[in-house]
Design a protein around this motif. Structure first.
Motif, PDB file in Angstrom:
ATOM      1  N   THR A 195     -28.141  36.265  52.619  1.00 24.95           N
ATOM      2  CA  THR A 195     -27.896  35.234  53.638  1.00 24.95           C
ATOM      3  C   THR A 195     -28.824  34.054  53.380  1.00 24.95           C
ATOM      4  O   THR A 195     -29.941  34.229  52.889  1.00 24.95           O
ATOM      5  CB  THR A 195     -28.128  35.774  55.065  1.00 24.95           C
ATOM      6  N   ASN A 196     -28.365  32.853  53.730  1.00 27.08           N
ATOM      7  CA  ASN A 196     -29.111  31.627  53.422  1.00 27.08           C
ATOM      8  C   ASN A 196     -30.181  31.292  54.446  1.00 27.08           C
ATOM      9  O   ASN A 196     -30.990  30.411  54.225  1.00 27.08           O
ATOM     10  CB  ASN A 196     -28.140  30.449  53.301  1.00 27.08           C
ATOM     11  N   PHE A 197     -30.116  31.950  55.625  1.00 32.52           N
ATOM     12  CA  PHE A 197     -31.229  31.853  56.559  1.00 32.52           C
ATOM     13  C   PHE A 197     -31.418  33.227  57.170  1.00 32.52           C
ATOM     14  O   PHE A 197     -30.753  34.186  56.756  1.00 32.52           O
ATOM     15  CB  PHE A 197     -31.023  30.734  57.604  1.00 32.52           C
ATOM     16  N   ASN A 198     -32.360  33.367  58.088  1.00 29.43           N
ATOM     17  CA  ASN A 198     -32.731  34.663  58.645  1.00 29.43           C
ATOM     18  C   ASN A 198     -31.534  35.610  58.782  1.00 29.43           C
ATOM     19  O   ASN A 198     -30.615  35.340  59.549  1.00 29.43           O
ATOM     20  CB  ASN A 198     -33.378  34.439  60.017  1.00 29.43           C
ATOM     21  N   PRO A 199     -31.503  36.745  58.043  1.00 24.29           N
ATOM     22  CA  PRO A 199     -30.322  37.622  58.044  1.00 24.29           C
ATOM     23  C   PRO A 199     -29.943  38.108  59.434  1.00 24.29           C
ATOM     24  O   PRO A 199     -28.756  38.221  59.755  1.00 24.29           O
ATOM     25  CB  PRO A 199     -30.740  38.797  57.149  1.00 24.29           C
ATOM     26  N   GLU A 200     -30.967  38.397  60.251  1.00 21.72           N
ATOM     27  CA  GLU A 200     -30.694  38.900  61.596  1.00 21.72           C
ATOM     28  C   GLU A 200     -29.883  37.895  62.408  1.00 21.72           C
ATOM     29  O   GLU A 200     -28.882  38.229  63.041  1.00 21.72           O
ATOM     30  CB  GLU A 200     -32.039  39.129  62.293  1.00 21.72           C
ATOM     31  N   LYS A 225     -32.330  43.659  57.145  1.00 21.16           N
ATOM     32  CA  LYS A 225     -33.070  42.435  56.803  1.00 21.16           C
ATOM     33  C   LYS A 225     -34.150  42.726  55.755  1.00 21.16           C
ATOM     34  O   LYS A 225     -34.372  41.948  54.828  1.00 21.16           O
ATOM     35  CB  LYS A 225     -33.697  41.843  58.077  1.00 21.16           C
ATOM     36  N   ALA A 226     -34.814  43.897  55.903  1.00 13.18           N
ATOM     37  CA  ALA A 226     -35.872  44.266  54.954  1.00 13.18           C
ATOM     38  C   ALA A 226     -35.308  44.554  53.560  1.00 13.18           C
ATOM     39  O   ALA A 226     -36.001  44.406  52.555  1.00 13.18           O
ATOM     40  CB  ALA A 226     -36.632  45.484  55.478  1.00 13.18           C
ATOM     41  N   LEU A 227     -34.030  44.966  53.502  1.00 15.27           N
ATOM     42  CA  LEU A 227     -33.406  45.289  52.211  1.00 15.27           C
ATOM     43  C   LEU A 227     -32.879  44.046  51.486  1.00 15.27           C
ATOM     44  O   LEU A 227     -32.821  44.018  50.257  1.00 15.27           O
ATOM     45  CB  LEU A 227     -32.218  46.244  52.421  1.00 15.27           C
ATOM     46  N   LEU A 228     -32.487  43.039  52.259  1.00 21.08           N
ATOM     47  CA  LEU A 228     -31.838  41.863  51.667  1.00 21.08           C
ATOM     48  C   LEU A 228     -32.874  40.892  51.083  1.00 21.08           C
ATOM     49  O   LEU A 228     -34.030  40.877  51.509  1.00 21.08           O
ATOM     50  CB  LEU A 228     -31.009  41.133  52.733  1.00 21.08           C
ATOM     51  N   PRO A 229     -32.459  40.055  50.123  1.00 22.73           N
ATOM     52  CA  PRO A 229     -33.382  39.050  49.588  1.00 22.73           C
ATOM     53  C   PRO A 229     -33.877  38.118  50.701  1.00 22.73           C
ATOM     54  O   PRO A 229     -33.111  37.733  51.591  1.00 22.73           O
ATOM     55  CB  PRO A 229     -32.512  38.273  48.583  1.00 22.73           C
ATOM     56  N   ASP A 230     -35.159  37.764  50.655  1.00 24.04           N
ATOM     57  CA  ASP A 230     -35.728  36.809  51.592  1.00 24.04           C
ATOM     58  C   ASP A 230     -35.084  35.450  51.335  1.00 24.04           C
ATOM     59  O   ASP A 230     -35.107  34.954  50.204  1.00 24.04           O
ATOM     60  CB  ASP A 230     -37.242  36.731  51.357  1.00 24.04           C
ATOM     61  N   PRO A 231     -34.467  34.810  52.378  1.00 21.95           N
ATOM     62  CA  PRO A 231     -33.835  33.498  52.160  1.00 21.95           C
ATOM     63  C   PRO A 231     -34.772  32.477  51.502  1.00 21.95           C
ATOM     64  O   PRO A 231     -34.335  31.641  50.721  1.00 21.95           O
ATOM     65  CB  PRO A 231     -33.451  33.053  53.576  1.00 21.95           C
ATOM     66  N   ALA A 232     -36.088  32.590  51.793  1.00 18.06           N
ATOM     67  CA  ALA A 232     -37.055  31.657  51.208  1.00 18.06           C
ATOM     68  C   ALA A 232     -37.170  31.836  49.688  1.00 18.06           C
ATOM     69  O   ALA A 232     -37.656  30.951  48.997  1.00 18.06           O
ATOM     70  CB  ALA A 232     -38.422  31.834  51.865  1.00 18.06           C
ATOM     71  N   GLN A 281     -34.185  26.001  48.946  1.00 18.90           N
ATOM     72  CA  GLN A 281     -32.753  25.697  48.791  1.00 18.90           C
ATOM     73  C   GLN A 281     -32.292  24.764  49.924  1.00 18.90           C
ATOM     74  O   GLN A 281     -33.041  24.497  50.866  1.00 18.90           O
ATOM     75  CB  GLN A 281     -31.908  26.986  48.711  1.00 18.90           C
ATOM     76  N   ALA A 282     -31.056  24.278  49.792  1.00 18.06           N
ATOM     77  CA  ALA A 282     -30.581  23.198  50.677  1.00 18.06           C
ATOM     78  C   ALA A 282     -30.379  23.635  52.122  1.00 18.06           C
ATOM     79  O   ALA A 282     -30.419  22.794  53.023  1.00 18.06           O
ATOM     80  CB  ALA A 282     -29.276  22.612  50.126  1.00 18.06           C
ATOM     81  N   ILE A 283     -30.166  24.933  52.386  1.00 24.78           N
ATOM     82  CA  ILE A 283     -29.955  25.362  53.775  1.00 24.78           C
ATOM     83  C   ILE A 283     -31.232  25.138  54.590  1.00 24.78           C
ATOM     84  O   ILE A 283     -31.208  24.596  55.691  1.00 24.78           O
ATOM     85  CB  ILE A 283     -29.505  26.843  53.842  1.00 24.78           C
ATOM     86  N   SER A 284     -32.372  25.558  54.018  1.00 24.49           N
ATOM     87  CA  SER A 284     -33.653  25.301  54.700  1.00 24.49           C
ATOM     88  C   SER A 284     -33.946  23.805  54.745  1.00 24.49           C
ATOM     89  O   SER A 284     -34.464  23.290  55.740  1.00 24.49           O
ATOM     90  CB  SER A 284     -34.793  26.023  53.981  1.00 24.49           C
ATOM     91  N   TYR A 285     -33.606  23.093  53.678  1.00 21.56           N
ATOM     92  CA  TYR A 285     -33.890  21.650  53.595  1.00 21.56           C
ATOM     93  C   TYR A 285     -33.131  20.888  54.683  1.00 21.56           C
ATOM     94  O   TYR A 285     -33.709  20.036  55.375  1.00 21.56           O
ATOM     95  CB  TYR A 285     -33.482  21.135  52.210  1.00 21.56           C
ATOM     96  N   THR A 286     -31.847  21.193  54.839  1.00 19.05           N
ATOM     97  CA  THR A 286     -31.031  20.441  55.800  1.00 19.05           C
ATOM     98  C   THR A 286     -31.454  20.711  57.246  1.00 19.05           C
ATOM     99  O   THR A 286     -31.148  19.912  58.134  1.00 19.05           O
ATOM    100  CB  THR A 286     -29.525  20.744  55.632  1.00 19.05           C
ATOM    101  N   THR A 287     -32.162  21.805  57.503  1.00 20.14           N
ATOM    102  CA  THR A 287     -32.692  22.057  58.851  1.00 20.14           C
ATOM    103  C   THR A 287     -34.119  21.538  58.994  1.00 20.14           C
ATOM    104  O   THR A 287     -34.497  21.000  60.028  1.00 20.14           O
ATOM    105  CB  THR A 287     -32.649  23.570  59.178  1.00 20.14           C
TER     106      THR A 287
END
Length: 419
Positions: A200-205, A308-315, A360-366
């Motif tokens: 996920t591109n931001f917090n999975p939860e 969330k702990a299993l998935l890649p950290d969006p950062a 990445q751009a998702i964090s940038y645009t926010t």
């Protein structure tokens, strides 16, 4: 010139902090505070030789009002920027009120535990009265209106991209292009590829909750609710290409329905690839998206938090994400008695964002609009007492700063419309 306390040190916070350091005229001093102080210290180390902004760090549990109050009283900021989790909006607002300091955030409140009986009773009443079932809504924060007004403070809600920039686009369109806006379609396209089978591109939860919930849109004064992913459209996004997009519930629909007079319909669409949807459906079917604790080997765990702990950290997605985002709004309405349609949008390149700020751009645009909202409040350009969404202020200074700080926008006066 002012002092800003920034709560949170994830992907969006990292961008907002970089951008504050590029705007040292407004942000002469910042304090980065998070549960994990080492993350704040690492970011300070990276930035402090590159900016005139004086950076300090602190440890704080944003769920704890007393800890927040102690930090605010110790640092004495002119404003607090909340880029933590939506679960913590109310505790941070309470602390700002206690310390008489302005408040800015990027996303509206939702509870961490959606099974909490006290919250559930209020939620179920709202579902019946308002007509939508999303866990997040503005009622909790709008209820602070009188408290902030009486304290002589500004609370600026939703200064991200969507909500945030999309809401400012709406105010700008109404000010410069229309006498009245009748239809708004908000389109959020991420054409990026990170190479993982699923991430996920931001917090999975937050992301997975939002996407797996019922969709809804505003039409003729009421909510129309849909099954998750029930309504699909295809759209050819400028500089990105043809994509499948799906109707979701999104918080700016709620505030725009209140603040854009006479609007007849507002919809929100987001693009998803088939692989993402297949993975998400499978995870949902086996119960991994549940927020209800389960007992596992004598210990309580929340399935979505374990996932969330299993998935890649969006950062961590920045260096491997290629492609572009395109986020904007299509407006149809009347000007001088004639119908017209325009499309205001921004295109953002993942790799260019990574080169500039390591994200990445998702964090940038926010993160960029979070800084802009904080700057306009700190500089008293946006200065009203009470709780407000971004579209309730003059959009022009915000639009100017988008061009200045890396999110240039385009107005297309002959766009493809969404059926």
């Amino acid at each position: 010139m002012g002092r800003l306390l920034i709560i949170g040190c994830g992907g969006v916070a990292g961008v907002a902090i970089h951008k504050c350091c590029q705007n040292s005229r407004t942000f002469t001093e910042i304090c980065i505070a998070s549960r994990t102080k080492s993350k704040c210290d690492a970011l300070k180390e990276k930035l402090q030789g590159t900016t005139d902004t004086v950076i300090t760090t602190a440890q704080v549990d944003a769920d704890n009002v007393d800890e927040l109050i102690a930090l605010i009283r110790s640092y004495q900021p002119d404003a607090v920027l909340n880029v933590a989790l939506p679960y913590q909006d109310l505790t941070i607002m309470d602390a700002c009120l206690a310390c008489r300091v302005d408040y800015i955030d990027t996303a509206n409140y939702e509870p961490e535990n959606t099974d909490d009986p006290e919250w559930r009773a209020i939620y179920e009443k709202r579902c019946k009265e308002a007509g939508f079932t999303a866990y997040f809504d503005y009622s909790w924060q709008w209820a602070y209106q009188d408290k902030f007004r009486e304290a002589g403070l500004t609370a600026l809600l939703g200064s991200g991209f969507d909500p945030g920039v999309t809401s400012v686009f709406s105010a700008y369109a109404l000010k410069h292009y229309f006498d009245e806006i009748e239809y708004i379609d908000i389109l959020d396209c991420n054409g990026g590829d990170h190479g993982y089978p699923f991430a996920t591109n931001f917090n999975p939860e937050i992301n997975l909750r939002e996407v797996s919930a019922n969709g809804s849109y505003w039409e003729d004064g009421h909510w129309v609710e849909t099954e998750p992913m029930e309504i699909k459209r295809e759209y050819n996004f400028p500089r990105v290409g043809q994509k499948d997009m799906y109707l979701l519930h999104h918080e700016e629909i709620e505030s725009l329905a209140k603040n854009i007079p006479g609007v007849k319909r507002i919809r929100f669409f987001m693009t998803f690839g088939q692989s993402y949807l297949t993975h998400m459906k499978c995870l949902e079917n086996v119960g991994m998206l549940s927020t209800s604790p389960i007992l596992f080997e004598g210990k309580e765990i929340v399935p979505i938090q374990f996932l969330k702990a299993l998935l890649p950290d969006p950062a961590s997605l920045g260096p491997r994400t290629v492609g572009k985002t395109n986020i904007g709004c299509i407006f149809t309405g009347k000007k001088d008695g004639k119908e017209k349609t325009i499309y205001i949008y921004n295109v953002c390149d993942h790799q260019e964002c990574y080169k500039e700020v390591g994200s990445q751009a998702i964090s940038y645009t926010t993160g960029v609009p979070a800084m802009i909202g904080a700057a306009l409040v700190l500089d008293k350009v946006w200065d009203r007492e009470g709780v407000f969404n971004v579209e309730e202020f003059d959009p022009d200074p915000f639009m100017d700063m988008l061009n200045q700080y890396g999110l240039p926008w385009v107005v297309d006066e002959n766009p493809q419309i969404v059926e």
